[in-house]
Design an enzyme around this catalytic site. Structure first.
Site, PDB file in Angstrom:
ATOM      1  N   GLY A  52      -6.098   8.478 -10.044  1.00  0.00           N
ATOM      2  CA  GLY A  52      -5.681   7.121 -10.383  1.00  0.00           C
ATOM      3  C   GLY A  52      -6.859   6.237 -10.706  1.00  0.00           C
ATOM      4  O   GLY A  52      -7.989   6.490 -10.271  1.00  0.00           O
ATOM      5  N   THR A  53      -6.575   5.192 -11.456  1.00  0.00           N
ATOM      6  CA  THR A  53      -7.603   4.222 -11.828  1.00  0.00           C
ATOM      7  C   THR A  53      -6.922   3.025 -12.472  1.00  0.00           C
ATOM      8  O   THR A  53      -5.709   3.028 -12.696  1.00  0.00           O
ATOM      9  CB  THR A  53      -8.606   4.843 -12.821  1.00  0.00           C
ATOM     10  OG1 THR A  53      -9.678   3.951 -13.025  1.00  0.00           O
ATOM     11  CG2 THR A  53      -7.940   5.134 -14.150  1.00  0.00           C
ATOM     12  N   THR A  54      -7.703   2.008 -12.785  1.00  0.00           N
ATOM     13  CA  THR A  54      -7.214   0.852 -13.539  1.00  0.00           C
ATOM     14  C   THR A  54      -8.293   0.446 -14.535  1.00  0.00           C
ATOM     15  O   THR A  54      -9.417   0.152 -14.131  1.00  0.00           O
ATOM     16  CB  THR A  54      -6.906  -0.337 -12.617  1.00  0.00           C
ATOM     17  OG1 THR A  54      -5.921   0.041 -11.655  1.00  0.00           O
ATOM     18  CG2 THR A  54      -6.363  -1.504 -13.432  1.00  0.00           C
TER      19      THR A  54
END
Length: 256
Positions: A33-35
Site C-alpha cells: 500500500g501507498t498514497t
C-alpha cells in the site's frame, strides 16, 4: 476422574512458526500500500507521497522515497510493486538519456510519460500473465506545454489530468481532492493541498504512513521537501506525533 480433553490443534494461520504454516501461505502475494498525489498549479506541478513501505502487516521502511526523477523537469510517483516500479523507472531513465543525447535536447514531459506507459503496455503478460504491478503518476514542467500530470496505469493507459492520486490510500481522498482542487493555485496553496490530502490518507489507510515527501517542479527545476511526522496536522482525532526516543533524522527516520 475423567481424562482431560485432547489439546486443540493449531490452525495454519494461528502462529508464525513455519511448521504450522501451509505452503499456500508462502505463495500468496503480500498486500502492499501507498498514497501518491500530483496536482498542477499556476506555474508548475506538486507531486507528493507518503514514506511507508509495507509487506502485509510488516512495515519494512518508514522513510522511503517513492518518487524518482526521470529527467531534468519530470518526476515519477510510484505505487504498486516496488520491484516493478523501480525496474520501470530505471528503464525509462535509460531511454530518456539515450533519446536526449540523440536529439541534443531534453525530452518534454509527455514524451517521458509515453515511454513509461509503453513499457507497461508491452509487459502486460509479465508476472505469469498478471502484468506489471506498476501504477505511476508522471508529472513535470516543460517550455512547450507548461505544467502537466499524467496517470499511467498497469494496463498501459495514460490519462492527462490536472490532479490525480493512486495507491491504497487514494480510495479515501478522491472526494477530498475533487472538492478542494482550485484552478490557478499558488505554489504554497498547492503544496498545502497535496500535504493535507496525503495526511488524510495516512490517517485512514494503515498501509500509508511515515512522512510526506514533496517534489515541486517548475521553470526553475525540481524542489524537494520533507514534511516530518511532528509537522503534520492531526486529523480524525489522532494524537500529535511526538519524539520520545532520540530525534528525527534528515531522512525522516528515528535516530536513537
Amino acid at each position: 476422574r475423567k481424562p482431560s480433553p485432547p489439546l486443540r490443534k493449531l490452525q495454519a494461520n494461528s502462529c508464525f512458526t513455519s511448521n504450522h504454516m501451509s505452503a499456500a501461505t508462502f505463495n500468496e502475494p503480500p498486500k502492499t500500500g501507498t498514497t501518491i498525489v500530483a496536482c498542477v498549479y499556476d506555474g508548475g506541478v506538486v507531486l507528493g507521497a507518503d514514506t511507508r513501505v509495507s509487506t502485509g502487516i510488516y512495515v519494512s521502511n518508514r522513510a522511503s522515497d517513492k518518487m524518482t526523477v526521470l529527467a531534468d523537469s519530470t518526476v515519477m510517483c510510484r505505487s504498486g510493486s516496488a520491484a516493478d516500479t523501480e525496474a520501470v523507472a530505471k528503464i525509462v531513465r535509460y531511454h530518456v538519456e539515450q533519446i536526449g543525447m540523440e536529439r541534443d535536447s531534453p525530452l518534454d514531459v509527455k514524451t517521458v510519460a509515453r515511454i513509461s506507459n509503453q513499457i507497461n503496455y508491452q509487459n502486460k503478460s509479465a508476472n505469469h500473465g498478471a502484468g506489471l504491478g506498476a501504477y505511476m503518476i508522471i508529472g513535470g514542467w516543460d517550455s512547450n506545454n507548461g505544467s502537466q500530470v499524467f496517470s499511467c496505469t498497469a494496463g498501459g493507459n495514460m490519462i492527462a489530468t490536472k490532479w490525480t492520486t493512486d495507491g491504497s490510500g487514494s480510495t479515501y481522498i478522491w472526494g477530498f481532492m475533487d472538492n478542494g482542487f482550485k484552478e490557478n493555485m499558488t505554489r504554497e496553496e498547492c503544496e498545502e493541498f497535496v500535504t493535507a490530502a496525503i495526511t488524510l490518507a495516512m490517517s485512514t489507510d494503515s498501509s500509508s504512513g511515515g512522512c510526506v515527501r514533496l517534489n515541486t517542479v517548475n521553470a526553475d527545476g525540481i524542489h524537494r521537501k520533507l514534511v516530518k511526522p511532528d509537522e503534520l496536522v492531526p486529523v480524525y482525532g489522532e494524537l500529535a506525533t511526538t519524539t520520545r526516543h532520540g530525534h528525527v533524522g534528515s531522512s525522516g527516520g528515528m535516530m536513537l
